[in-house]
Design an enzyme around this catalytic site. Sequence first.
Site, PDB file in Angstrom:
ATOM      1  N   ARG A 144       0.817  -1.221   0.000  1.00  0.00           N
ATOM      2  CA  ARG A 144       0.000   0.000   0.000  1.00  0.00           C
ATOM      3  C   ARG A 144       0.845   1.262   0.000  1.00  0.00           C
ATOM      4  NH1 ARG A 144      -4.077  -1.235   4.762  1.00  0.00           N
ATOM      5  NH2 ARG A 144      -2.061  -1.828   5.567  1.00  0.00           N
ATOM      6  N   LYS A 187       1.643 -19.489   4.915  1.00  0.00           N
ATOM      7  CA  LYS A 187       0.943 -19.791   6.147  1.00  0.00           C
ATOM      8  C   LYS A 187       0.793 -18.516   6.964  1.00  0.00           C
ATOM      9  CE  LYS A 187       3.326 -21.380   9.681  1.00  0.00           C
ATOM     10  NZ  LYS A 187       4.031 -20.340  10.447  1.00  0.00           N
ATOM     11  N   HIS A 243       7.697 -23.667   4.522  1.00  0.00           N
ATOM     12  CA  HIS A 243       9.100 -23.479   4.124  1.00  0.00           C
ATOM     13  C   HIS A 243      10.017 -24.567   4.700  1.00  0.00           C
ATOM     14  CE1 HIS A 243       9.665 -21.424   8.009  1.00  0.00           C
ATOM     15  NE2 HIS A 243      10.969 -21.564   7.822  1.00  0.00           N
ATOM     16  N   LYS A 266      13.805 -26.789   3.152  1.00  0.00           N
ATOM     17  CA  LYS A 266      15.122 -26.880   3.792  1.00  0.00           C
ATOM     18  C   LYS A 266      15.871 -28.087   3.235  1.00  0.00           C
ATOM     19  CE  LYS A 266      13.713 -24.671   8.126  1.00  0.00           C
ATOM     20  NZ  LYS A 266      14.548 -23.499   8.384  1.00  0.00           N
ATOM     21  N   GLU A 289      13.628 -22.587  19.219  1.00  0.00           N
ATOM     22  CA  GLU A 289      14.145 -21.285  18.802  1.00  0.00           C
ATOM     23  C   GLU A 289      14.603 -20.536  20.039  1.00  0.00           C
ATOM     24  OE1 GLU A 289      11.865 -19.446  15.324  1.00  0.00           O
ATOM     25  OE2 GLU A 289      10.296 -20.273  16.585  1.00  0.00           O
ATOM     26  N   ASP A 316       1.171 -22.056  14.902  1.00  0.00           N
ATOM     27  CA  ASP A 316       2.290 -21.428  14.191  1.00  0.00           C
ATOM     28  C   ASP A 316       3.327 -22.457  13.736  1.00  0.00           C
ATOM     29  OD1 ASP A 316       3.769 -19.128  13.288  1.00  0.00           O
ATOM     30  OD2 ASP A 316       5.110 -19.384  15.012  1.00  0.00           O
ATOM     31  N   HIS A 364       4.833 -27.121  10.308  1.00  0.00           N
ATOM     32  CA  HIS A 364       6.221 -27.585  10.208  1.00  0.00           C
ATOM     33  C   HIS A 364       6.456 -28.931  10.903  1.00  0.00           C
ATOM     34  CE1 HIS A 364       6.686 -23.640   8.702  1.00  0.00           C
ATOM     35  NE2 HIS A 364       6.945 -23.017   9.825  1.00  0.00           N
ATOM     36  N   LYS A 383       9.545 -21.060  21.732  1.00  0.00           N
ATOM     37  CA  LYS A 383      10.352 -19.851  21.630  1.00  0.00           C
ATOM     38  C   LYS A 383      11.119 -19.693  22.947  1.00  0.00           C
ATOM     39  CE  LYS A 383       7.977 -17.931  17.951  1.00  0.00           C
ATOM     40  NZ  LYS A 383       8.686 -17.989  16.652  1.00  0.00           N
TER      41      LYS A 383
HETATM   42  C1  BG6 Z   1       7.644 -19.598  10.893  1.00  0.00           C
HETATM   43  C2  BG6 Z   1       6.960 -19.232  12.183  1.00  0.00           C
HETATM   44  O1  BG6 Z   1       6.773 -20.347  10.093  1.00  0.00           O
HETATM   45  O2  BG6 Z   1       8.796 -20.357  11.166  1.00  0.00           O
HETATM   46  C3  BG6 Z   1       7.909 -18.460  13.073  1.00  0.00           C
HETATM   47  O3  BG6 Z   1       5.812 -18.436  11.907  1.00  0.00           O
HETATM   48  C4  BG6 Z   1       9.202 -19.199  13.250  1.00  0.00           C
HETATM   49  O4  BG6 Z   1       7.308 -18.202  14.334  1.00  0.00           O
HETATM   50  C5  BG6 Z   1       9.773 -19.662  11.911  1.00  0.00           C
HETATM   51  O5  BG6 Z   1      10.130 -18.350  13.889  1.00  0.00           O
HETATM   52  C6  BG6 Z   1      10.952 -20.578  12.099  1.00  0.00           C
HETATM   53  O6  BG6 Z   1      11.569 -20.828  10.856  1.00  0.00           O
HETATM   54  P1  BG6 Z   1      13.109 -21.196  10.750  1.00  0.00           P
HETATM   55  O7  BG6 Z   1      13.322 -21.424   9.296  1.00  0.00           O
HETATM   56  O8  BG6 Z   1      13.878 -20.056  11.298  1.00  0.00           O
HETATM   57  O9  BG6 Z   1      13.292 -22.431  11.571  1.00  0.00           O
END
Ligand code: BG6
Length: 486
Positions: free
Chosen positions: A46, A145, A175, A179, A213, A232, A237, A336
């Site tokens: 935007r 997502k 994603h 990897k 993480e 999430d 994942h 996290k």
């Molecule tokens: C994302 C989540 O899909 O994946 C995030 O929304 C997360 O919360 C991230 O931090 C982690 O991805 P990666 O590739 O850093 O392990």
Amino acid sequence: PPVEAFDLVIFGGTGDLAVRKLLPGLFHRYTDGQIRPGSRIIGVARDALGESEYRERVRAAVEKGAGDEAKNGDAVATFLELVDYVALDARKDAGWAQFAQKLALTPERVCVFYLATSPEIFVEICERLREHGLNTGQVRVVVEKPIGRDLASAAAINDAVGRSFGEHQTFRIDHYLGKETVQNLIALRFGNALFEPLWNAEHIDNVQITVAESIGVEIRGAFYDGAGALRDMVQNHLLQLLCMVAMEPPASLAPDAIRDEKLKVLRALKPIDESNAAQLSVRGQYRAGASNGGAVPGYLEEIGKRESRTETFVALKAEVRNWRWAGVPFYLRTGKRMPERVSEIVITFRAIPHSIFTEQAGPIFANKLVIRLQPDEGVKLMVMNKYPGPGGLRLREVALDMSFAETFGVRYPEAYERLLMDVVRGNPTLFMRRDEVEAAWAWADPILKAWEGMQDGPKPYTAGTWGPSAAVALIERDGRNWHEDG
Ligand code: BG6
């Protein structure tokens, strides 16, 4: 090999995902010679930006995110020539006709629309694209997502996207599947004769999948507080990782051959609901503590709220109810503000049936296959060996250790690089089919519902620890432990 010149339109072109992942990734593909001159990368958002202002942002993103390759100023400059910008609001009519004109789609040229915006406007964007005839020919749409927040909302998004685009045009990103180490699971399982005969309940005691993480929720608090770790990370994942470990050997690498097998795993997951959620799941939320060598605030401080029932940590005991896996627990864990960033799959084999060693030999540990997804990517097989020397037969656990960095010595492309080019090529293997996404939600929904019905919210844990002690209890009740590297 390079692909024919194409157009890539990034909705959310000024956003976090575009800046941190997509644009640096595209630059890498460009310097590797995969993106031909004549291709266009068009940011849409935007903000009233001009083309040159946007190019400056892209330059900054590439310089920050593309490492050493971005030191080549000429490469950056020629890459920027591919970049363009269009200011558009998905909620308003204005500008869309000009946008369609500018794109000037032709039946032969591939055009990818990447929805890297907040999910509330996915549907509106798809409708606008259809209204302006931008949904036919070699057009593909990439959906990021989160796809919904439960089965019903995911189905609604899938329906809405489906009104504009066919399933073959729709690429739902997870994603993690991009990897390198996740794709390597296919190589490891199906490129070796060694593992498959042992890959079942008869020989495997348990499987652990950890995605930890060290970061907190950072600037995404507003989004995250409405989601939580199950939505999430686990629904997508972790379940995808579980599928890659648990699926039957597909007959080929054909996209649907693999996705059919993953779907069967999702549908075989044992339900977790009010009846058993208290035994099979643990939620946590971090409090202030220490991480990466410094003091860090708690979750509530970070999101600026007095209370929240959103979980930043989940541990689960899952089970795949089929012949291969009956009775084998799949312990899943993600959070996290853990002590470190580490993603790992640990397959623990059953103990030897009978020991011929004396007590002096020391403990005999079950064999483990440790697949390290990130960082320090590699594969380790833990085996018992004789400790050298004359002092009798003493056993030690030792790792057959393969580090990818040492073995291959090449840069690991980021997940998004691979996935973006797969979309351009029209290869959906590493993308989630509609039925997969919905099967994953069908499993997650009753867990969320069970949690809502519980009196207590998530249990607190100190930032920089492995989650609440209940997560340890979850696995210790079964006489097992979370794998620790040592
Ligand atoms: C994302 C989540 O899909 O994946 C995030 O929304 C997360 O919360 C991230 O931090 C982690 O991805 P990666 O590739 O850093 O392990």
